[in-house]
Design a protein around this motif. Structure first.
Motif, PDB file in Angstrom:
ATOM      1  N   LYS A   1       0.916  -1.265  -0.114  1.00 53.74           N
ATOM      2  CA  LYS A   1       0.111  -0.021   0.045  1.00 53.74           C
ATOM      3  C   LYS A   1       0.891   1.139  -0.120  1.00 53.74           C
ATOM      4  O   LYS A   1       1.992   1.306   0.422  1.00 53.74           O
ATOM      5  N   VAL A   2       0.346   2.348  -0.576  1.00 50.98           N
ATOM      6  CA  VAL A   2       1.126   3.439  -0.659  1.00 50.98           C
ATOM      7  C   VAL A   2       0.980   4.033   0.739  1.00 50.98           C
ATOM      8  O   VAL A   2       0.521   4.304   1.419  1.00 50.98           O
ATOM      9  N   ALA A   3       2.425   4.249   1.368  1.00 58.13           N
ATOM     10  CA  ALA A   3       2.925   4.785   2.520  1.00 58.13           C
ATOM     11  C   ALA A   3       3.052   6.370   2.370  1.00 58.13           C
ATOM     12  O   ALA A   3       2.353   7.157   3.437  1.00 58.13           O
ATOM     13  N   ALA A   4       3.372   6.848   1.362  1.00 60.09           N
ATOM     14  CA  ALA A   4       3.679   8.261   1.121  1.00 60.09           C
ATOM     15  C   ALA A   4       4.064   8.745  -0.274  1.00 60.09           C
ATOM     16  O   ALA A   4       4.465   7.687  -1.087  1.00 60.09           O
ATOM     17  N   VAL A   5       3.900   9.825  -0.669  1.00 58.04           N
ATOM     18  CA  VAL A   5       4.143  10.496  -2.172  1.00 58.04           C
ATOM     19  C   VAL A   5       5.190  11.431  -1.548  1.00 58.04           C
ATOM     20  O   VAL A   5       4.977  12.258  -0.973  1.00 58.04           O
ATOM     21  N   VAL A   6       6.339  11.536  -2.273  1.00 60.37           N
ATOM     22  CA  VAL A   6       7.488  12.386  -2.198  1.00 60.37           C
ATOM     23  C   VAL A   6       7.306  13.223  -3.199  1.00 60.37           C
ATOM     24  O   VAL A   6       7.263  12.945  -4.511  1.00 60.37           O
ATOM     25  N   ILE A   7       7.050  14.756  -2.902  1.00 63.00           N
ATOM     26  CA  ILE A   7       7.148  15.645  -3.848  1.00 63.00           C
ATOM     27  C   ILE A   7       8.244  16.696  -3.662  1.00 63.00           C
ATOM     28  O   ILE A   7       8.658  16.959  -2.573  1.00 63.00           O
ATOM     29  N   GLY A   8       9.000  17.026  -4.877  1.00 65.13           N
ATOM     30  CA  GLY A   8       9.838  17.963  -4.780  1.00 65.13           C
ATOM     31  C   GLY A   8       9.305  19.435  -4.813  1.00 65.13           C
ATOM     32  O   GLY A   8       8.530  19.625  -5.783  1.00 65.13           O
TER      33      GLY A   8
END
Length: 133
Positions: free
Chosen positions: A38-45
């Motif tokens: 499952k997606v734990a986090a989305v990393v955004i620049g």
């Protein structure tokens, strides 16, 4: 398996992230999965210019709303092979220059962009995500 209507994680990399005022906040750099997949986090620049000064933040998937329609702006440029017209309703984001590519969006396994309820200053103030943690 019938997987139509889903998105490919590889196609989400580099996806533009905007706020509700259609201001670009950054782009998706990574999707972090937990051990169950499952997606734990989305990393955004966020922040920076031409790669300088950008820092990564991690947000939960529920903070993002994925949108399949192009970003709405006050002016529009529709590019085709022969002409460019301005209609004043919708503009293709910088990474989508061909009108035909937008028409095929339903079959390319990727949304047009993501929307997050935040402004640039709020994101810059968030703690930096580091892969070594």
């Amino acid at each position: 398996m019938a997987l139509k209507g889903n998105w490919r994680a590889s196609k989400l990399m580099g996806l533009d992230v905007y706020n509700e005022k259609n201001e670009k906040l950054g782009d998706v750099n990574e999707i972090i999965l937990d051990k169950s997949g499952k997606v734990a986090a989305v990393v955004i620049g966020v922040g920076g210019f031409l790669g300088m000064g950008e820092h990564d933040i991690a947000v939960s998937m529920d903070k993002l709303k994925f949108v399949e329609e192009p970003v709405r702006t006050s002016t529009t440029s529709t590019t085709s092979r022969d002409t460019t017209t301005t209609t004043g309703t919708t503009a293709a984001p910088a990474n989508r220059t061909d009108a035909n590519a937008r028409a095929d969006r339903t079959t390319d396994w990727v949304p047009d962009h993501a929307v997050m309820n935040a402004d640039k200053e709020q994101l810059k103030a968030m703690p930096q995500f580091k892969y070594s943690d």
